[in-house]
Design a protein around this motif. Structure first.
Motif, PDB file in Angstrom:
ATOM      1  N   SER A 124       0.818  -1.211   0.000  1.00 40.99           N
ATOM      2  CA  SER A 124       0.000   0.000   0.000  1.00 40.99           C
ATOM      3  C   SER A 124       0.854   1.264   0.000  1.00 40.99           C
ATOM      4  N   THR A 125       2.036   1.167   0.514  1.00 38.76           N
ATOM      5  CA  THR A 125       2.924   2.329   0.617  1.00 38.76           C
ATOM      6  C   THR A 125       3.402   2.825  -0.747  1.00 38.76           C
ATOM      7  N   ARG A 126       3.535   1.927  -1.689  1.00 32.55           N
ATOM      8  CA  ARG A 126       4.068   2.283  -3.007  1.00 32.55           C
ATOM      9  C   ARG A 126       3.244   3.388  -3.669  1.00 32.55           C
ATOM     10  N   LEU A 127       3.941   4.299  -4.342  1.00 35.81           N
ATOM     11  CA  LEU A 127       3.285   5.361  -5.098  1.00 35.81           C
ATOM     12  C   LEU A 127       3.697   5.268  -6.555  1.00 35.81           C
ATOM     13  N   SER A 128       2.742   5.348  -7.434  1.00 31.94           N
ATOM     14  CA  SER A 128       3.050   5.324  -8.863  1.00 31.94           C
ATOM     15  C   SER A 128       3.840   6.575  -9.223  1.00 31.94           C
ATOM     16  N   GLY A 129       5.013   6.373  -9.835  1.00 25.12           N
ATOM     17  CA  GLY A 129       5.869   7.493 -10.205  1.00 25.12           C
ATOM     18  C   GLY A 129       6.944   7.810  -9.185  1.00 25.12           C
ATOM     19  N   ALA A 130       6.949   7.060  -8.069  1.00 23.39           N
ATOM     20  CA  ALA A 130       7.963   7.279  -7.033  1.00 23.39           C
ATOM     21  C   ALA A 130       9.081   6.259  -7.137  1.00 23.39           C
ATOM     22  N   ASP A 131      10.172   6.525  -6.432  1.00 25.03           N
ATOM     23  CA  ASP A 131      11.252   5.549  -6.278  1.00 25.03           C
ATOM     24  C   ASP A 131      10.862   4.672  -5.087  1.00 25.03           C
ATOM     25  N   ASN A 132      10.313   3.484  -5.366  1.00 26.54           N
ATOM     26  CA  ASN A 132       9.785   2.615  -4.319  1.00 26.54           C
ATOM     27  C   ASN A 132      10.835   1.593  -3.890  1.00 26.54           C
ATOM     28  N   ASN A 133      11.191   1.612  -2.602  1.00 29.04           N
ATOM     29  CA  ASN A 133      12.270   0.776  -2.071  1.00 29.04           C
ATOM     30  C   ASN A 133      11.717  -0.330  -1.176  1.00 29.04           C
ATOM     31  N   ASN A 134      11.902  -1.562  -1.610  1.00 28.48           N
ATOM     32  CA  ASN A 134      11.433  -2.722  -0.849  1.00 28.48           C
ATOM     33  C   ASN A 134      12.505  -3.119   0.166  1.00 28.48           C
ATOM     34  N   VAL A 135      12.227  -2.891   1.437  1.00 26.41           N
ATOM     35  CA  VAL A 135      13.154  -3.236   2.510  1.00 26.41           C
ATOM     36  C   VAL A 135      12.976  -4.710   2.840  1.00 26.41           C
ATOM     37  N   LEU A 136      14.090  -5.436   2.955  1.00 33.34           N
ATOM     38  CA  LEU A 136      14.038  -6.890   3.128  1.00 33.34           C
ATOM     39  C   LEU A 136      13.119  -7.307   4.261  1.00 33.34           C
ATOM     40  N   CYS A 137      13.303  -6.784   5.448  1.00 33.33           N
ATOM     41  CA  CYS A 137      12.410  -7.116   6.561  1.00 33.33           C
ATOM     42  C   CYS A 137      12.552  -6.072   7.661  1.00 33.33           C
ATOM     43  N   GLN A 138      11.500  -5.278   7.843  1.00 35.39           N
ATOM     44  CA  GLN A 138      11.490  -4.284   8.906  1.00 35.39           C
ATOM     45  C   GLN A 138      10.063  -4.116   9.410  1.00 35.39           C
ATOM     46  N   THR A 139       9.912  -3.987  10.710  1.00 39.40           N
ATOM     47  CA  THR A 139       8.583  -3.807  11.292  1.00 39.40           C
ATOM     48  C   THR A 139       8.154  -2.348  11.170  1.00 39.40           C
ATOM     49  N   HIS A 140       6.858  -2.125  11.359  1.00 37.83           N
ATOM     50  CA  HIS A 140       6.293  -0.795  11.169  1.00 37.83           C
ATOM     51  C   HIS A 140       6.964   0.243  12.062  1.00 37.83           C
ATOM     52  N   ILE A 141       7.110  -0.068  13.335  1.00 37.13           N
ATOM     53  CA  ILE A 141       7.734   0.870  14.271  1.00 37.13           C
ATOM     54  C   ILE A 141       9.254   0.796  14.192  1.00 37.13           C
ATOM     55  N   GLY A 142       9.777  -0.346  13.779  1.00 33.26           N
ATOM     56  CA  GLY A 142      11.220  -0.527  13.692  1.00 33.26           C
ATOM     57  C   GLY A 142      11.907   0.463  12.774  1.00 33.26           C
ATOM     58  N   TYR A 143      11.182   0.956  11.753  1.00 35.95           N
ATOM     59  CA  TYR A 143      11.762   1.941  10.831  1.00 35.95           C
ATOM     60  C   TYR A 143      12.271   3.180  11.572  1.00 35.95           C
ATOM     61  N   LEU A 144      11.576   3.559  12.628  1.00 34.21           N
ATOM     62  CA  LEU A 144      11.907   4.808  13.313  1.00 34.21           C
ATOM     63  C   LEU A 144      13.273   4.775  13.980  1.00 34.21           C
ATOM     64  N   ALA A 145      13.834   3.565  14.146  1.00 33.38           N
ATOM     65  CA  ALA A 145      15.170   3.417  14.734  1.00 33.38           C
ATOM     66  C   ALA A 145      16.145   2.775  13.758  1.00 33.38           C
ATOM     67  N   ASP A 146      15.730   2.599  12.520  1.00 33.79           N
ATOM     68  CA  ASP A 146      16.555   1.938  11.502  1.00 33.79           C
ATOM     69  C   ASP A 146      17.497   2.965  10.868  1.00 33.79           C
ATOM     70  N   THR A 147      18.717   3.041  11.370  1.00 32.96           N
ATOM     71  CA  THR A 147      19.659   4.057  10.894  1.00 32.96           C
ATOM     72  C   THR A 147      20.100   3.822   9.450  1.00 32.96           C
TER      73      THR A 147
END
Length: 242
Positions: free
Chosen positions: A207-230
């Motif tokens: 759902s996050t993907r946007l048509s026309g954007a640079d969409n980056n598939n992260v191998l495995c990260q939780t929803h809140i985990g991104y906030l600490a993913d340096t």
């Protein structure tokens, strides 16, 4: 056979140790070595004069961005150019988007910048997309980075439908239809998203993907985990600096 003196023997051993050290420190065939670009990148930290506005997700707050701001500072930003927008998670995302518009105008006035970059998380994606698309905010935004944004909605919002924001966040809502119909990435703004199958909150995770954007598939990260993913936050800093 003539015996070598202990002193001479020690000299030979010392010379051999030096040669061995030189050989062992030399790159072996096929080993990865830093390229000129990599060395230059490491020696020259990223820098930008573009202010960054961080937009939190559902039930989030400005404190969600402590790590992100640290990463941006390490990559050359001044702390005075980093801002966190706070909105009402239980209100209305149209109102929240209008608040973001006012917040961006205030940041531009305070910094003298003509544009800002926006980094959002989760429901912050809806607030940001409405601002850029429905309120013409794309003219004031150079880059938009969406981290696990609920850009096409999430069925997880079914758990909180008593709130307007959650009804707007549910797939197929009139709010979602407005921000996804036609061009999803309007204007000259550079758009990028980061999403993962391990998210657990954004369902479906694509759902996050946007048509026309640079969409980056992260191998495995939780929803809140991104906030600490340096690592991901560093990628976002480099995207914003591009």
């Amino acid at each position: 056979m003539r015996r070598r003196s202990p002193r001479r023997l020690l000299g030979v051993l010392a010379a051999a140790a030096v040669v061995f050290g030189l050989l062992s420190s030399a790159p072996t065939a096929g080993a990865a070595t830093p390229t000129g670009t990599a060395v230059a990148t490491a020696a020259r930290p990223l820098s930008t004069s573009t202010p960054v506005v961080f937009v939190h997700g559902y039930t989030g707050s400005a404190s969600n961005w402590v790590t992100a701001m640290s990463v941006f500072r390490l990559n050359g930003w001044s702390g005075s150019d980093l801002f966190a927008y706070k909105y009402d998670s239980y209100g209305d995302n149209v109102t929240n988007a209008r608040g973001l518009a006012s917040f961006v105008d205030d940041v531009k006035a305070r910094t003298g910048a003509s544009q800002v970059a926006i980094v959002n998380h989760s429901m912050g994606g809806l607030v940001s997309q409405y601002y850029l698309k429905m309120l013409g905010g794309h003219t004031s935004v150079s880059h938009l980075a969406s981290i696990a944004g609920a850009n096409h909605g999430t069925t997880y919002a079914g758990a909180c439908l008593i709130y307007t924001t959650c009804r707007q966040m549910y797939p197929g809502s009139s709010f979602i239809d407005q921000i996804t119909s036609g061009d999803e990435t309007p204007g000259s703004t550079s758009y990028a998203t980061w999403y993962s199958a391990c998210d657990g909150i954004i369902l479906p995770y694509t759902s996050t993907r946007l048509s026309g954007a640079d969409n980056n598939n992260v191998l495995c990260q939780t929803h809140i985990g991104y906030l600490a993913d340096t690592v991901v936050l560093g990628q976002i800093a480099r995207f914003v600096a591009s």
